[in-house]
Design a protein around this motif. Structure first.
Motif, PDB file in Angstrom:
ATOM      1  N   SER A   1       0.814  -1.205   0.000  1.00 15.88           N
ATOM      2  CA  SER A   1       0.000   0.000   0.000  1.00 15.88           C
ATOM      3  C   SER A   1       0.855   1.266   0.000  1.00 15.88           C
ATOM      4  O   SER A   1       0.407   2.307  -0.440  1.00 15.88           O
ATOM      5  CB  SER A   1      -0.964   0.011   1.184  1.00 15.88           C
ATOM      6  N   SER A   2       2.094   1.206   0.491  1.00 14.25           N
ATOM      7  CA  SER A   2       2.927   2.414   0.534  1.00 14.25           C
ATOM      8  C   SER A   2       3.308   2.910  -0.858  1.00 14.25           C
ATOM      9  O   SER A   2       3.639   4.076  -1.024  1.00 14.25           O
ATOM     10  CB  SER A   2       4.181   2.170   1.382  1.00 14.25           C
ATOM     11  N   LYS A   3       3.236   2.063  -1.869  1.00 13.93           N
ATOM     12  CA  LYS A   3       3.565   2.517  -3.222  1.00 13.93           C
ATOM     13  C   LYS A   3       2.549   3.534  -3.739  1.00 13.93           C
ATOM     14  O   LYS A   3       2.801   4.228  -4.704  1.00 13.93           O
ATOM     15  CB  LYS A   3       3.718   1.344  -4.175  1.00 13.93           C
ATOM     16  N   PHE A   4       1.401   3.634  -3.077  1.00 14.79           N
ATOM     17  CA  PHE A   4       0.374   4.600  -3.463  1.00 14.79           C
ATOM     18  C   PHE A   4       0.374   5.841  -2.571  1.00 14.79           C
ATOM     19  O   PHE A   4      -0.453   6.725  -2.752  1.00 14.79           O
ATOM     20  CB  PHE A   4      -1.016   3.962  -3.423  1.00 14.79           C
ATOM     21  N   GLU A   5       1.264   5.888  -1.608  1.00 13.34           N
ATOM     22  CA  GLU A   5       1.269   6.973  -0.632  1.00 13.34           C
ATOM     23  C   GLU A   5       1.472   8.331  -1.291  1.00 13.34           C
ATOM     24  O   GLU A   5       2.266   8.484  -2.218  1.00 13.34           O
ATOM     25  CB  GLU A   5       2.372   6.756   0.403  1.00 13.34           C
ATOM     26  N   GLU A   6       0.725   9.301  -0.786  1.00 12.55           N
ATOM     27  CA  GLU A   6       0.875  10.690  -1.206  1.00 12.55           C
ATOM     28  C   GLU A   6       1.516  11.448  -0.053  1.00 12.55           C
ATOM     29  O   GLU A   6       0.976  11.469   1.056  1.00 12.55           O
ATOM     30  CB  GLU A   6      -0.485  11.295  -1.549  1.00 12.55           C
ATOM     31  N   VAL A   7       2.658  12.052  -0.298  1.00 15.56           N
ATOM     32  CA  VAL A   7       3.392  12.765   0.735  1.00 15.56           C
ATOM     33  C   VAL A   7       2.901  14.216   0.783  1.00 15.56           C
ATOM     34  O   VAL A   7       2.872  14.910  -0.234  1.00 15.56           O
ATOM     35  CB  VAL A   7       4.907  12.725   0.457  1.00 15.56           C
ATOM     36  N   THR A   8       2.496  14.657   1.984  1.00  9.68           N
ATOM     37  CA  THR A   8       2.014  16.029   2.155  1.00  9.68           C
ATOM     38  C   THR A   8       3.188  16.998   2.119  1.00  9.68           C
ATOM     39  O   THR A   8       4.145  16.883   2.896  1.00  9.68           O
ATOM     40  CB  THR A   8       1.262  16.172   3.491  1.00  9.68           C
ATOM     41  N   LEU A   9       3.103  17.962   1.209  1.00 11.59           N
ATOM     42  CA  LEU A   9       4.135  18.994   1.090  1.00 11.59           C
ATOM     43  C   LEU A   9       3.760  20.251   1.854  1.00 11.59           C
ATOM     44  O   LEU A   9       4.622  20.928   2.407  1.00 11.59           O
ATOM     45  CB  LEU A   9       4.373  19.319  -0.394  1.00 11.59           C
ATOM     46  N   SER A  10       2.459  20.574   1.865  1.00  9.91           N
ATOM     47  CA  SER A  10       1.985  21.743   2.613  1.00  9.91           C
ATOM     48  C   SER A  10       0.495  21.584   2.893  1.00  9.91           C
ATOM     49  O   SER A  10      -0.202  20.844   2.211  1.00  9.91           O
ATOM     50  CB  SER A  10       2.219  23.037   1.832  1.00  9.91           C
ATOM     51  N   THR A  11       0.040  22.297   3.932  1.00 12.09           N
ATOM     52  CA  THR A  11      -1.363  22.285   4.322  1.00 12.09           C
ATOM     53  C   THR A  11      -1.832  23.712   4.516  1.00 12.09           C
ATOM     54  O   THR A  11      -1.167  24.495   5.202  1.00 12.09           O
ATOM     55  CB  THR A  11      -1.562  21.503   5.644  1.00 12.09           C
ATOM     56  N   GLU A  12      -2.961  24.053   3.887  1.00 11.95           N
ATOM     57  CA  GLU A  12      -3.566  25.370   4.059  1.00 11.95           C
ATOM     58  C   GLU A  12      -4.914  25.192   4.739  1.00 11.95           C
ATOM     59  O   GLU A  12      -5.798  24.512   4.223  1.00 11.95           O
ATOM     60  CB  GLU A  12      -3.755  26.051   2.703  1.00 11.95           C
ATOM     61  N   SER A  13      -5.072  25.800   5.910  1.00  8.67           N
ATOM     62  CA  SER A  13      -6.341  25.741   6.622  1.00  8.67           C
ATOM     63  C   SER A  13      -7.309  26.723   5.963  1.00  8.67           C
ATOM     64  O   SER A  13      -6.997  27.899   5.805  1.00  8.67           O
ATOM     65  CB  SER A  13      -6.136  26.104   8.093  1.00  8.67           C
ATOM     66  N   ILE A  14      -8.492  26.244   5.581  1.00  8.30           N
ATOM     67  CA  ILE A  14      -9.487  27.060   4.892  1.00  8.30           C
ATOM     68  C   ILE A  14     -10.597  27.495   5.839  1.00  8.30           C
ATOM     69  O   ILE A  14     -11.068  28.624   5.804  1.00  8.30           O
ATOM     70  CB  ILE A  14     -10.109  26.268   3.709  1.00  8.30           C
ATOM     71  N   PHE A  15     -11.030  26.572   6.713  1.00  9.67           N
ATOM     72  CA  PHE A  15     -12.166  26.838   7.591  1.00  9.67           C
ATOM     73  C   PHE A  15     -12.041  25.987   8.841  1.00  9.67           C
ATOM     74  O   PHE A  15     -11.645  24.825   8.772  1.00  9.67           O
ATOM     75  CB  PHE A  15     -13.480  26.491   6.872  1.00  9.67           C
ATOM     76  N   LYS A  16     -12.382  26.570   9.989  1.00 10.37           N
ATOM     77  CA  LYS A  16     -12.419  25.808  11.237  1.00 10.37           C
ATOM     78  C   LYS A  16     -13.729  26.137  11.932  1.00 10.37           C
ATOM     79  O   LYS A  16     -13.945  27.269  12.354  1.00 10.37           O
ATOM     80  CB  LYS A  16     -11.239  26.148  12.132  1.00 10.37           C
ATOM     81  N   GLY A  17     -14.617  25.162  11.999  1.00  9.22           N
ATOM     82  CA  GLY A  17     -15.924  25.351  12.620  1.00  9.22           C
ATOM     83  C   GLY A  17     -16.042  24.600  13.932  1.00  9.22           C
ATOM     84  O   GLY A  17     -15.066  24.052  14.445  1.00  9.22           O
ATOM     85  N   ARG A  18     -17.247  24.553  14.434  1.00  7.07           N
ATOM     86  CA  ARG A  18     -17.533  23.883  15.707  1.00  7.07           C
ATOM     87  C   ARG A  18     -17.403  22.369  15.573  1.00  7.07           C
ATOM     88  O   ARG A  18     -16.997  21.695  16.509  1.00  7.07           O
ATOM     89  CB  ARG A  18     -18.951  24.264  16.152  1.00  7.07           C
ATOM     90  N   ILE A  19     -17.737  21.820  14.403  1.00  8.49           N
ATOM     91  CA  ILE A  19     -17.704  20.370  14.206  1.00  8.49           C
ATOM     92  C   ILE A  19     -16.617  19.947  13.227  1.00  8.49           C
ATOM     93  O   ILE A  19     -15.900  18.985  13.475  1.00  8.49           O
ATOM     94  CB  ILE A  19     -19.074  19.861  13.715  1.00  8.49           C
ATOM     95  N   ILE A  20     -16.484  20.638  12.128  1.00  5.90           N
ATOM     96  CA  ILE A  20     -15.530  20.239  11.098  1.00  5.90           C
ATOM     97  C   ILE A  20     -14.537  21.347  10.801  1.00  5.90           C
ATOM     98  O   ILE A  20     -14.762  22.514  11.129  1.00  5.90           O
ATOM     99  CB  ILE A  20     -16.232  19.836   9.784  1.00  5.90           C
ATOM    100  N   SER A  21     -13.460  20.958  10.142  1.00  6.67           N
ATOM    101  CA  SER A  21     -12.541  21.934   9.560  1.00  6.67           C
ATOM    102  C   SER A  21     -12.234  21.469   8.140  1.00  6.67           C
ATOM    103  O   SER A  21     -12.407  20.292   7.804  1.00  6.67           O
ATOM    104  CB  SER A  21     -11.262  22.069  10.394  1.00  6.67           C
ATOM    105  N   LEU A  22     -11.813  22.408   7.320  1.00  5.34           N
ATOM    106  CA  LEU A  22     -11.490  22.121   5.929  1.00  5.34           C
ATOM    107  C   LEU A  22     -10.070  22.592   5.663  1.00  5.34           C
ATOM    108  O   LEU A  22      -9.702  23.710   6.045  1.00  5.34           O
ATOM    109  CB  LEU A  22     -12.464  22.831   4.982  1.00  5.34           C
ATOM    110  N   GLN A  23      -9.300  21.730   5.035  1.00  3.83           N
ATOM    111  CA  GLN A  23      -7.935  22.101   4.669  1.00  3.83           C
ATOM    112  C   GLN A  23      -7.669  21.661   3.236  1.00  3.83           C
ATOM    113  O   GLN A  23      -8.331  20.767   2.716  1.00  3.83           O
ATOM    114  CB  GLN A  23      -6.914  21.462   5.615  1.00  3.83           C
ATOM    115  N   VAL A  24      -6.692  22.319   2.612  1.00  7.06           N
ATOM    116  CA  VAL A  24      -6.239  21.916   1.290  1.00  7.06           C
ATOM    117  C   VAL A  24      -4.771  21.531   1.431  1.00  7.06           C
ATOM    118  O   VAL A  24      -3.939  22.343   1.849  1.00  7.06           O
ATOM    119  CB  VAL A  24      -6.416  23.040   0.249  1.00  7.06           C
ATOM    120  N   ASP A  25      -4.488  20.280   1.114  1.00  9.22           N
ATOM    121  CA  ASP A  25      -3.119  19.776   1.168  1.00  9.22           C
ATOM    122  C   ASP A  25      -2.547  19.728  -0.241  1.00  9.22           C
ATOM    123  O   ASP A  25      -3.228  19.307  -1.184  1.00  9.22           O
ATOM    124  CB  ASP A  25      -3.068  18.359   1.754  1.00  9.22           C
ATOM    125  N   THR A  26      -1.306  20.142  -0.370  1.00 11.62           N
ATOM    126  CA  THR A  26      -0.553  19.908  -1.597  1.00 11.62           C
ATOM    127  C   THR A  26       0.270  18.655  -1.346  1.00 11.62           C
ATOM    128  O   THR A  26       0.971  18.555  -0.326  1.00 11.62           O
ATOM    129  CB  THR A  26       0.361  21.096  -1.931  1.00 11.62           C
TER     130      THR A  26
END
Length: 186
Positions: free
Chosen positions: A6-31
């Motif tokens: 399964s590691s041959k399919f791994e996507e390595v996170t280069l950066s994370t941008e926080s878009i929204f942080k709410g009471r229940i969920i948060s949204l981020q965009v990872d490169t």
């Protein structure tokens, strides 16, 4: 599939941008760096996790009906709710069952945990079955409005056909309950 495969399919996170942080969920965009060396973005909904309970009373299952804003209609669902920070799933299942239905369980056990939408969200739901129930008084959250009732398996299947039950956790619960009635095992 083993970890090495399964590691041959791994996507390595280069950066994370926080878009929204709410009471229940948060949204981020990872490169991410893809296995082929290219980069892509991934929109990720972060969720604290949740519990859901198949609560069986005699030959019926407890359900709650409530309005679901994303769909602009009422849905019939099994009792469920999000995990509080640091809360164990079993404690949350006991709490949610009591809050939404007023019932307490003499026996409660984990059936399985599952991802709701692994393509874009990290929500993990822990599905429990509760039996030997004792009736009590519900204690709804201040922004929670619902009706609790007990339905037969035949009614549950009809509700699925009509679209009154339409969420994955409750559909899974109905089919698990059906299997339980046929085999005696969950």
């Amino acid at each position: 599939m083993n970890e090495q495969a399964s590691s041959k399919f791994e996507e390595v996170t280069l950066s994370t941008e926080s878009i929204f942080k709410g009471r229940i969920i948060s949204l981020q965009v990872d490169t991410v760096r893809l296995p082929n060396g290219e980069t892509a973005t991934r929109e990720i909904v972060k969720h604290p996790g949740a519990v859901a309970v198949i609560a069986l009373v005699e030959d019926k299952m407890l359900v709650v009906e409530q309005y679901r804003k994303p769909f602009e209609k009422n849905l019939v669902e099994i009792p469920a709710g999000k995990l509080d920070h640091g809360e164990e799933p079993l404690a949350a299942a006991i709490r949610e069952l009591a809050e939404e239905t007023g019932y307490t369980a003499g026996d409660i056990r984990l059936i399985h945990s599952f991802y709701t939408s692994p393509g874009f969200a990290n929500e993990l739901i822990h599905l429990f079955v509760a039996e030997n129930l004792a009736r009590g008084e519900a204690h709804l959250d201040e922004d929670e409005f619902l009706d609790c009732s007990a339905i037969t398996l035949e009614e549950a299947e009809q509700y699925i056909a009509e679209g009154r039950i339409g969420d994955a956790k409750t559909i899974m619960a109905v089919y698990a309950w059906k299997l339980y009635r046929l085999t005696g095992k969950l």
